[in-house]
Design a protein around this motif. Structure first.
Motif, mmCIF file in Angstrom:
data_model
loop_
_atom_site.group_PDB
_atom_site.id
_atom_site.type_symbol
_atom_site.label_atom_id
_atom_site.label_comp_id
_atom_site.label_asym_id
_atom_site.label_seq_id
_atom_site.Cartn_x
_atom_site.Cartn_y
_atom_site.Cartn_z
ATOM 1 N N LEU A 1 1.093 -1.265 -0.177
ATOM 2 C CA LEU A 1 -0.556 0.202 -0.130
ATOM 3 C C LEU A 1 0.970 1.407 -0.238
ATOM 4 O O LEU A 1 2.148 1.246 0.803
ATOM 5 N N HIS A 2 0.249 2.115 -0.473
ATOM 6 C CA HIS A 2 1.004 3.648 -0.757
ATOM 7 C C HIS A 2 0.660 4.463 -0.467
ATOM 8 O O HIS A 2 -0.494 4.852 -0.449
ATOM 9 N N VAL B 1 5.286 4.107 1.759
ATOM 10 C CA VAL B 1 5.141 2.178 2.023
ATOM 11 C C VAL B 1 5.094 1.408 2.305
ATOM 12 O O VAL B 1 5.859 1.163 3.431
ATOM 13 N N ARG B 2 3.662 0.223 2.697
ATOM 14 C CA ARG B 2 3.707 -0.616 4.010
ATOM 15 C C ARG B 2 3.397 -1.789 2.783
ATOM 16 O O ARG B 2 2.208 -1.577 1.946
ATOM 17 N N THR B 3 3.491 -3.183 4.083
ATOM 18 C CA THR B 3 3.224 -4.035 3.618
ATOM 19 C C THR B 3 2.217 -5.138 4.405
ATOM 20 O O THR B 3 2.405 -4.656 5.513
ATOM 21 N N VAL B 4 1.007 -5.314 4.215
ATOM 22 C CA VAL B 4 -0.231 -5.591 4.512
ATOM 23 C C VAL B 4 0.055 -7.362 4.274
ATOM 24 O O VAL B 4 -0.547 -7.669 3.164
ATOM 25 N N PRO B 5 -0.433 -8.326 5.284
ATOM 26 C CA PRO B 5 -0.557 -9.122 4.477
ATOM 27 C C PRO B 5 -2.690 -10.228 4.161
ATOM 28 O O PRO B 5 -3.559 -9.015 4.915
ATOM 29 N N LEU B 6 -2.038 -10.529 3.657
ATOM 30 C CA LEU B 6 -4.121 -10.664 3.240
ATOM 31 C C LEU B 6 -4.168 -12.062 3.254
ATOM 32 O O LEU B 6 -4.075 -13.177 3.557
ATOM 33 N N TRP B 7 -5.437 -12.136 4.098
ATOM 34 C CA TRP B 7 -6.015 -13.533 4.694
ATOM 35 C C TRP B 7 -6.314 -14.488 3.584
ATOM 36 O O TRP B 7 -6.500 -13.950 2.102
ATOM 37 N N PRO B 8 -6.486 -15.533 3.621
ATOM 38 C CA PRO B 8 -6.782 -17.244 2.241
ATOM 39 C C PRO B 8 -8.050 -16.460 1.430
ATOM 40 O O PRO B 8 -7.371 -16.313 0.573
ATOM 41 N N VAL B 9 -8.991 -16.245 1.996
ATOM 42 C CA VAL B 9 -9.988 -15.623 1.737
ATOM 43 C C VAL B 9 -10.361 -15.103 0.942
ATOM 44 O O VAL B 9 -10.674 -14.234 -0.314
ATOM 45 N N THR B 10 -9.261 -13.116 1.318
ATOM 46 C CA THR B 10 -9.096 -12.443 0.551
ATOM 47 C C THR B 10 -8.596 -12.073 -0.756
ATOM 48 O O THR B 10 -8.995 -11.861 -1.752
ATOM 49 N N ALA B 11 -7.043 -13.229 -0.695
ATOM 50 C CA ALA B 11 -5.968 -13.646 -1.800
ATOM 51 C C ALA B 11 -7.109 -14.550 -2.970
ATOM 52 O O ALA B 11 -7.321 -14.377 -4.208
ATOM 53 N N ASP B 12 -7.941 -15.674 -1.929
ATOM 54 C CA ASP B 12 -8.537 -15.908 -3.602
ATOM 55 C C ASP B 12 -9.621 -15.918 -4.334
ATOM 56 O O ASP B 12 -10.216 -15.374 -5.861
ATOM 57 N N LEU B 13 -10.437 -14.772 -3.090
ATOM 58 C CA LEU B 13 -11.232 -13.025 -4.255
ATOM 59 C C LEU B 13 -11.298 -12.571 -4.830
ATOM 60 O O LEU B 13 -10.775 -12.238 -5.878
ATOM 61 N N LEU B 14 -9.624 -11.898 -4.851
ATOM 62 C CA LEU B 14 -8.408 -11.372 -6.145
ATOM 63 C C LEU B 14 -8.419 -12.442 -7.068
ATOM 64 O O LEU B 14 -8.168 -11.521 -7.224
ATOM 65 N N ARG B 15 -8.233 -13.432 -6.912
ATOM 66 C CA ARG B 15 -7.456 -14.141 -8.087
ATOM 67 C C ARG B 15 -8.424 -13.719 -8.598
ATOM 68 O O ARG B 15 -8.566 -14.063 -9.947
ATOM 69 N N ALA B 16 -9.917 -14.506 -8.217
ATOM 70 C CA ALA B 16 -11.507 -15.133 -9.407
ATOM 71 C C ALA B 16 -11.653 -13.144 -9.253
ATOM 72 O O ALA B 16 -12.500 -13.565 -10.834
#
Length: 224
Positions: free
Chosen positions: A117-118, A124-139
């Motif tokens: 995130l900017h 700039v910082r890095t934020v972890p994504l939950w598996p469900v969020t990552a799956d939704l983003l991929r879809a």
């Protein structure tokens, strides 16, 4: 005049400060054009702003979040985008401008998934994504993301017309779904709930309740 606003017209601090700002603008203009009035202009600029109480921004309980997500029609392209947007807001605690400005290279969906995130001031910082969020983003990226217009190709969230989603657009989307959920769960009609900012406050509050330390929460939210 400012005392008159408070005592006779019962104006609040915010209204009084708006009027004071007008006097200050006039004083600066007069000072530039008429040096002989410098002392008078300084007396206007010396008037202090009234302290206005900060508005309370509330947060969502878990059942309230579930109610908001449940009213979104994720079977449509834009509905699925909206669900991913609000899920990302809750997961990351991002500001509206940070989420709208998210670009494809900022998404790292491999293990462990995270997002870059900017924020304000070029931080700039890095934020972890939950598996469900990552799956939704991929879809979303695979099947629901609209074709962007020229110049917007690397933005993650694309509006209906093919340009980048704006903060105003995000606010309109979040307000629409919050109002829809409030019609089914009346407690969501609380005045302190903000359609976008309350997601950020919810992230912070839920992290605190889960035992995450304040310095870690500061880091995730990008607070100085």
């Amino acid at each position: 005049f400012l005392r008159h606003l408070k005592s006779d017209r019962s104006c609040g601090a915010s209204t009084i400060n708006v009027r004071r700002a007008a006097f200050a603008a006039l004083a600066r203009a007069l000072g530039r054009r008429h040096p002989s009035l410098t002392a008078y202009c300084h007396s206007l600029l010396a008037i202090r702003a009234r302290k206005a109480p900060e508005a309370l921004v509330g947060y969502f309980e878990l059942n309230e979040l579930e109610a908001i997500f449940a009213v979104i029609d994720s079977s449509s392209r834009d509905g699925f985008r909206d669900l991913v947007l609000l899920r990302c807001l809750y997961n990351t605690g991002a500001r509206a401008s940070e989420l709208c400005g998210l670009r494809l290279p900022d998404l790292r969906l491999d293990e462990p998934p995270h997002v870059v995130l900017h924020g304000k001031g070029g931080k700039v910082r890095t934020v972890p994504l939950w598996p469900v969020t990552a799956d939704l983003l991929r879809a979303y990226l695979t099947a629901a993301r609209r074709r962007p217009k020229a110049g917007y190709g690397d933005f993650v969230f694309i509006a209906r017309r093919g340009n980048v989603l704006t903060r105003q657009g995000l606010y309109k989307i979040a307000r629409q779904h919050l109002e829809a959920a409030a019609s089914k769960l009346p407690q969501l009609a609380r005045r302190e709930l903000h359609p976008v900012c309350s997601f950020r406050h919810t992230t912070a509050t839920h992290l605190l309740m889960a035992g995450v330390s304040l310095p870690e929460i500061q880091e995730i939210l990008g607070h100085a």
